[in-house]
Design an enzyme around this catalytic site. Structure first.
Site, PDB file in Angstrom:
ATOM      1  CB  THR A 263      11.319  17.796  56.672  1.00  0.00           C
ATOM      2  OG1 THR A 263      10.758  18.252  57.634  1.00  0.00           O
ATOM      3  CG2 THR A 263      10.579  17.455  55.334  1.00  0.00           C
TER       4      THR A 263
ATOM      5  CB  SER B  94      16.092  19.172  63.626  1.00  0.00           C
ATOM      6  OG  SER B  94      15.072  19.505  63.895  1.00  0.00           O
TER       7      SER B  94
ATOM      8  CB  THR C 289      14.808  22.664  58.568  1.00  0.00           C
ATOM      9  OG1 THR C 289      13.371  22.696  58.329  1.00  0.00           O
ATOM     10  CG2 THR C 289      15.007  23.036  57.245  1.00  0.00           C
ATOM     11  CG  ASP C 290      11.888  21.771  63.226  1.00  0.00           C
ATOM     12  OD1 ASP C 290      11.483  23.065  62.464  1.00  0.00           O
ATOM     13  OD2 ASP C 290      10.770  21.276  63.402  1.00  0.00           O
TER      14      ASP C 290
HETATM   15  N1  ASP Z   1      10.351  18.813  61.892  1.00  0.00           N
HETATM   16  C1  ASP Z   1      11.100  18.769  61.011  1.00  0.00           C
HETATM   17  C2  ASP Z   1      12.676  18.665  61.734  1.00  0.00           C
HETATM   18  O1  ASP Z   1      13.038  19.366  61.620  1.00  0.00           O
HETATM   19  C3  ASP Z   1      11.803  19.773  59.929  1.00  0.00           C
HETATM   20  C4  ASP Z   1      12.125  19.665  59.165  1.00  0.00           C
HETATM   21  O2  ASP Z   1      13.270  18.717  58.778  1.00  0.00           O
HETATM   22  O3  ASP Z   1      12.398  20.463  58.183  1.00  0.00           O
HETATM   23  O4  ASP Z   1      13.256  17.292  61.566  1.00  0.00           O
END
Ligand code: ASP
Length: 322
Positions: free
Chosen positions: A12, A55, A88-89
């Site tokens: 993100t 991610s 973050t995932d």
């Molecule tokens: N779905 C996103 C990812 O992990 C969430 C994020 O980056 O916070 O790429």
């Protein structure tokens, strides 16, 4: 001025929101690139765009490539620290792998964002600046891989994503952050007592992760067994117990030389061989199931993948986990 390398991998923090539909997706050009001049007031910054992946698309192979890249660039180009931007995932899995892989004492900080670059209250640039400040700090040396988000510093070993959308999502249950970031300073108030690293040449072992639940049936375990896995991690119940129905099929796996590692599905506390009823921890340990303390299921899976590159002998695996 210190020399800091930023490696972007996607997530993100590298995405933008479509103002018409509200959908968030990757962009051709990293939206934080234009901010680099502002970052150079803190350190001498070099940037690398290694991947541009959400991610959930990150695999252990990407983690290994990232680890090798960091190792290489730290030794050849004499960077003082590294910041990795990541979705973050699965951030905690990559951060934990790097923690197990990297032998450097220099700061390696992983960060991300919960809101994409053009959303109101976007946290990407702020987290990136905080991470560079931490990587720039003398106090961040020899602390293992760190995760910096929302004015807090966490160890890769203890941190986990706790909220689907809150910017304060990264927490270290039971232990708390090891430091905080304020406008003027970086404060560390804890450090890990032990750190472990492993030499990893490949990361190809097939390790599955499942969660135990009331009334669980052995058919799931049997099905997994027949996929030809190299190891299994189970998020067990409470202090480390399992429904009795699945124990026989787990014993069959162990008899076939497939190591099984048990963590708890509770997000605090440790697993221990307390109960001696059928499926109780005491019996599971006697059967040869390995108890893993202090890591979540996804991290125990990463560690078992790493450990299996060295040995599948249960006697040698046990001390790595307990
Ligand atoms: N779905 C996103 C990812 O992990 C969430 C994020 O980056 O916070 O790429």
């Amino acid at each position: 001025m210190k020399k800091i390398l930023i490696i972007h991998t996607g997530g993100t923090i590298s995405m933008m929101e479509d103002k018409m539909t509200g959908a968030v997706s990757t962009t051709h050009k990293h939206p934080l690139t234009d901010m680099t001049p502002a970052l150079s007031e803190i350190a001498d910054i070099k940037e690398e765009f290694m991947f541009n992946l959400p991610s959930p698309h990150i695999t252990p192979l990407h983690m290994l490539q990232l680890g090798r890249n960091i190792e290489n660039r730290l030794s050849k180009e004499k960077f003082d620290g590294v910041v990795v931007t990541h979705g973050t995932d699965t951030l905690e899995e990559t951060a934990y792998f790097l923690d197990l892989f990297l032998k450097t004492r220099k700061p390696v900080v992983v960060t991300g964002a919960m809101r994409s670059s053009n959303e109101i209250g976007s946290d990407g640039l702020y987290n990136l600046i905080s991470s560079i400040r931490v990587a720039n700090s003398e106090d961040a040396h020899n602390k293992g891989v760190l995760v910096v988000m929302n004015d807090e510093i966490h160890t890769a070993r203890n941190v986990t994503k706790t909220s689907t959308s809150n910017v304060a999502t990264f927490q270290s249950p039971q232990y708390g952050p090891v430091g905080i970031i304020t406008k003027q300073a970086i404060f560390f108030h804890q450090k890990l007592l032990t750190q472990e690293t492993y030499t990893v040449e490949t990361l190809t072992k097939n390790v599955a992760l499942i969660k135990a639940y009331a009334g669980m049936h052995e058919s799931l375990i049997k099905a997994i067994h027949h996929t030809g896995i190299d190891g299994l991690v189970i998020e067990g119940l409470g202090q480390g117990n399992l429904p009795p129905n699945i124990v026989g099929s787990l014993e069959a796996m162990l008899a076939d030389g497939i190591p099984i590692v048990l963590v708890s599905r509770c997000y605090q506390g440790v697993v221990q061989a307390t109960y001696s009823y059928d499926g109780g921890g005491n019996k599971l340990k006697e059967a040869g199931i390995i108890f893993a303390n202090g890591v979540t299921g996804p991290k125990a899976r990463i560690k078992l993948m790493v450990a299996l590159e060295h040995t599948d002998n249960p006697k040698e695996l046990v001390p790595l986990f307990e």
